[in-house]
Design an enzyme around this catalytic site. Structure first.
Site, PDB file in Angstrom:
ATOM      1  N   TRP A 154     -22.863  11.955   9.901  1.00 15.86           N
ATOM      2  CA  TRP A 154     -21.589  12.096   9.218  1.00 15.86           C
ATOM      3  C   TRP A 154     -21.688  13.131   8.104  1.00 15.86           C
ATOM      4  O   TRP A 154     -22.680  13.198   7.374  1.00 15.86           O
ATOM      5  CB  TRP A 154     -21.140  10.756   8.627  1.00 15.86           C
ATOM      6  CG  TRP A 154     -20.778   9.756   9.689  1.00 15.86           C
ATOM      7  CD1 TRP A 154     -20.830   9.922  11.045  1.00 15.86           C
ATOM      8  CD2 TRP A 154     -20.303   8.431   9.477  1.00 15.86           C
ATOM      9  NE1 TRP A 154     -20.419   8.781  11.693  1.00 15.86           N
ATOM     10  CE2 TRP A 154     -20.090   7.847  10.760  1.00 15.86           C
ATOM     11  CE3 TRP A 154     -20.019   7.667   8.345  1.00 15.86           C
ATOM     12  CZ2 TRP A 154     -19.623   6.549  10.917  1.00 15.86           C
ATOM     13  CZ3 TRP A 154     -19.554   6.373   8.500  1.00 15.86           C
ATOM     14  CH2 TRP A 154     -19.354   5.810   9.780  1.00 15.86           C
ATOM     15  N   THR A 164       0.868  -1.179   0.000  1.00 19.73           N
ATOM     16  CA  THR A 164       0.000   0.000   0.000  1.00 19.73           C
ATOM     17  C   THR A 164       0.906   1.231   0.000  1.00 19.73           C
ATOM     18  O   THR A 164       2.064   1.157   0.408  1.00 19.73           O
ATOM     19  CB  THR A 164      -0.865   0.030   1.276  1.00 19.73           C
ATOM     20  OG1 THR A 164       0.011   0.127   2.406  1.00 19.73           O
ATOM     21  CG2 THR A 164      -1.683  -1.232   1.395  1.00 19.73           C
ATOM     22  N   LYS A 222     -17.675  13.700  12.051  1.00 17.43           N
ATOM     23  CA  LYS A 222     -18.741  13.059  12.812  1.00 17.43           C
ATOM     24  C   LYS A 222     -19.371  14.079  13.732  1.00 17.43           C
ATOM     25  O   LYS A 222     -18.864  14.368  14.813  1.00 17.43           O
ATOM     26  CB  LYS A 222     -18.185  11.859  13.582  1.00 17.43           C
ATOM     27  CG  LYS A 222     -17.857  10.716  12.615  1.00 17.43           C
ATOM     28  CD  LYS A 222     -16.879   9.710  13.169  1.00 17.43           C
ATOM     29  CE  LYS A 222     -16.531   8.713  12.061  1.00 17.43           C
ATOM     30  NZ  LYS A 222     -15.346   7.896  12.350  1.00 17.43           N
TER      31      LYS A 222
END
Lengths: 546, 546
Positions: free
Chosen positions: B442, B180, B437
């Site tokens: 959200w 990654t 949040k």
């Protein structure tokens, strides 16, 4: 993790993404039954709950004696996803074979269509493993029957939860079983794993295979007891396609109307269905099947003229395929690869009339008696051998036959004699037991038969091997003439000589009143070989062919 | 039997059926290198033989630091099919990350492009596992280098047999590894099994996914070190498609010309490539990319205007996709399902601009903080979780992170915040760590940013969470204005209020000269959050929203 290739994934995908897509059944009385994947799912859960209540253990088999319809579709998933196995019973087998398949599978419950009860009732005394019968109808439709104990399907489902927690089934576990039709000996059981059918299903959606898409409307004419309905109900569910089931309406007329009315894009059946439909369509031009995007034809090879007719007159392309019960079944498809698609359309038919290219994931090879691959020249014959994650590992409870069925490196010996051309197209030209082995070279009985039957004076023709002192085997033609026609062996030989080399031409032409047939309507070559148990002598001055 | 899902099957299929199909590479000097699958196969066999001679054991990893070209293609198969693993190294990582990936994988041999030698030379002292370097060129092209010991690739192959008996590799064995890109912390290794890439490849050919066919000409612009080149070299080989590799020629102009000249039908890259190509094509109308059948775009979402432009002006449809290194990578694709395809074309863009539908074989769900699935209303956000046979089982040597990475039932927590609409289309609206949040609801930072940047006075905008006494978190916008432009927070609030509900509107607008960026050019929200470490107070009379 979570990576098991099991059929609950296929079902869950349809319900997750396409809960409102329709599953349509034309019932025997002509009424249409319509519901959705969402509806089917709830009933599949109920079915799984009912099997629990019946006490069916993990791995237990339930037999299904049914035509194609929505309840059969539910049986394609309920037993499998809850850890059992569906045995798809072929009710067209002769009684003793039919009984054998159910005994061989050890079916504990038998699900039967009301309109197929008679076959089961006639054999019920011998079905010793069966503990319960379920008739595929509602309570008020349950016919009088002496089957015992018996329930109707709707009462069986009733009261069970429309939700079910699918168990973690190993992908190598059996989800289903079919039997070969057994032209020689008793039918043999082929067990399919979840993994095999999952892979077969994703392959059926491959653009270089059947390309079954969520945009399709799929009508499997092929019976769901024949090699998983060619895998179509699973492939169509995987993509969430609309499906149409014909129950008993499998004659050309109702099928054509169903295709028209439900806007079917993809269907699959043996050639005789499409031959018959062509006759119907020619007489009923108001019926329009042009929504059809492709028709898969298998079981036997369709004549090239039929493929042309469907292109030119109905805009409904026929794609030929080859497969076996042992191969789940899809093995090859006569899709046009780029090099073939770029040919003038007339030359494309050469490829479209063959069994086709191996689908992605299917390895094929054609080998001679020494196990060497034959040249890819489109002419040299050999045995077709296949290997794939969806080719069976072996027949159920047949250890001896299984040893002979596979090569050391895991290829199945199909028993089919085939050629392969320079573009990789496989053509199946004969069954191994029927090919004529003359002086080390092979002669296709099927090709000779087709050419003989193309002669206007010939009604039926079959070609079998007879023993020969010098060439081991030589072809003998057995002929019935058309009503009122008159023809000699010499005339037929001249006819064949236009197409085949000298050494292919039969040495003997026998004219008979009738050619014996097997229970499934094929020429009974075994009986013919017994009847003509003759030995031909090597002639003086015979050409040193082949 | 013979049913292992291994990459040698993919390679053997191409060579068996499509030995003459071309693999074309545009070399750095502009010359075209052309050869066939048949040619490539012989060299892959030689490569496997060379790895044997080097004494590489089963499971050993070789690192590849290379652009996209035919030798890299050979390295996609040689190590894997002979039982080793290819580690696809990302040379764009900062040095200490680059070194970490090679150490983490334990690469024993490093294959390097001549034009990428510098990166390796600069770090060679720290590459302790590497025992040998191979430069991807011929003997007479080998540059001066202080790497030691070093060989050129062509000399390595020389003398080895052009045939090789592939070992029976278990399908669960690793065939390759990527890392990654590690925007936080060190890059993590993702190991891929043969089985995962085999299944990913057959899925890429599915008609409801990318539909990669033997009729395609495939140009993977996406680097082959990024998540397996999005799996395209394997998918294209499975079907025997012609492939075109651009090496260093990944700017819009040479790419457009390559697409035109080689009649490319399918390509894949990040949006910036296609944005740049549009500019080039508008100035050079003689370059024609209309052979393109579809372009897959991933990495980040393309603007809807770009999708429209490619439809209307170039007849080259863009299909958006979502995936991760951890998912091989294909997870969703914005193909048009039937219900969407039947809409007026203008309304279709709503779906085409989303991340898309889960591809066959990929299970997705979007869950709230309690692990409950959120409503499929296209608005409610939750974390995207995925499960599939081609989703990783865990990061290499990271037992602690692996525990947190998966749910109990085997879904990967992607860390992406997404919505799902009534047709099943997933849209990725934020990264988990960036979503705001506020009072249990959200707010997508990405959607606010896009709308802010659509204001003509705004050059760059990013939105991060700041702490709030009552709502836990509230959005703060950080803005740089366009040259000469002047705008106030109130004006921007009015602009946003046209699109978003009140409670989405940022509480703070900060105007800065420059927004800090990460090494990969993304807004560095972590640094911004540290810089604006503030707590907002609950105001008197504040509306009780949300």
């Amino acid at each position: 993790m979570g990576a098991q290739l099991t059929l609950d994934k296929i079902l869950e995908r349809a319900v997750d993404l396409f809960p409102d897509r329709e599953l349509v059944t034309k019932l025997p009385d002509g009424e249409m039954h319509r519901y959705t994947y969402g509806d089917a799912y709830e009933r599949i859960c109920q079915l799984a709950g009912a099997l629990d209540e019946l006490g069916l253990e993990e791995g237990a088999r339930v037999g299904v004696v049914a035509t194609n319809h929505y309840r059969h579709f539910e049986l394609y998933f309920g037993p499998a996803c809850s850890g059992r196995s569906i045995h798809m019973c072929n009710m067209r087998l002769p009684d003793h074979h039919f009984v054998h398949t159910i005994e061989d599978a050890g079916d504990e419950v038998l699900f039967v269509d009301p309109w197929l009860l008679e076959k089961v009732e006639a054999n019920a005394d011998e079905l010793e493993t069966v503990e319960r019968y379920v008739v595929l109808c509602g309570e008020d439709e349950l016919p009088e029957t002496d089957l015992e104990p018996v329930t109707d399907y709707e009462s069986l489902l009733e009261g069970h939860s429309t939700e079910y927690g699918w168990p973690d089934v190993d992908e190598d576990a059996e989800y289903g079983m079919c039997h070969t039709s057994g032209t020689t000996g008793l039918p043999k059981g082929v067990a399919y794993s979840h993994r095999a059918m999952y892979l077969h299903s994703i392959m059926c959606g491959h653009v270089d295979a059947n390309g079954v898409s969520e945009r399709d409307t799929v009508l499997p004419v092929v019976p769901m007891f024949h090699a998983n309905g060619w895998g179509l109900p699973y492939a169509a569910t995987f993509v969430g396609a609309k499906q149409v089931f014909p129950t008993v309406h499998t004659d050309p007329e109702p099928l054509a109307r169903l295709i028209d009315e439900e806007e079917v894009t993809f269907s699959a059946a043996v050639p005789t269905i499409w031959l018959g439909m062509a006759e119907f369509l020619d007489e009923n031009p108001e019926v329009d099947i042009s929504n059809i995007d492709r028709l898969t034809v298998g079981g036997s090879a369709p004549p090239e003229s039929l493929i042309r007719k469907y292109d030119e007159e109905y805009d409904a392309p026929i794609i030929q395929g080859w497969g076996m019960t042992e191969t789940s079944p899809l093995g090859t498809l006569s899709t046009l690869r780029k090099e073939a698609a770029e040919l003038p359309s007339d030359e494309q038919y050469e490829y479209r009339a063959k069994a086709g290219l191996p689908v992605p994931g299917m390895q094929t090879r054609i080998v001679d008696d020494d196990g060497e691959e034959v040249p890819a020249d489109g002419e040299t014959m050999g045995e077709l051998q296949v290997r794939s994650p969806w080719v069976t590992d072996g027949y159920h409870d047949r250890p001896e036959e299984n040893e002979a069925a596979f090569t050391e490196d895991g290829y199945l010996r199909t028993g089919d004699i085939a050629t392969r051309d320079e573009l990789g197209y496989v053509d199946v030209v004969d069954r191994n037991k029927d090919v004529i082995k003359s002086g080390g070279e092979w002669i296709s009985s099927v090709q000779l038969e087709n050419e003989l039957m193309a002669h206007e004076a010939v009604a039926e023709a079959t070609v079998v091997a007879v023993e020969h002192e010098r060439w081991q085997e030589r072809p003998m033609a057995v002929i019935t003439t058309s009503a009122g026609a008159d023809v000699t062996g010499t005339e037929l030989e001249d006819h064949l000589a236009e197409t085949f080399p000298d050494w292919w031409l039969p040495d003997v032409y026998e004219f008979v009143d009738e050619i014996p047939k097997t229970s499934t309507g094929k020429f009974d070559k075994k009986r013919l070989r017994e009847r003509f148990d003759i030995v031909l002598e090597a002639e003086q001055g015979e050409e040193a062919e082949p």
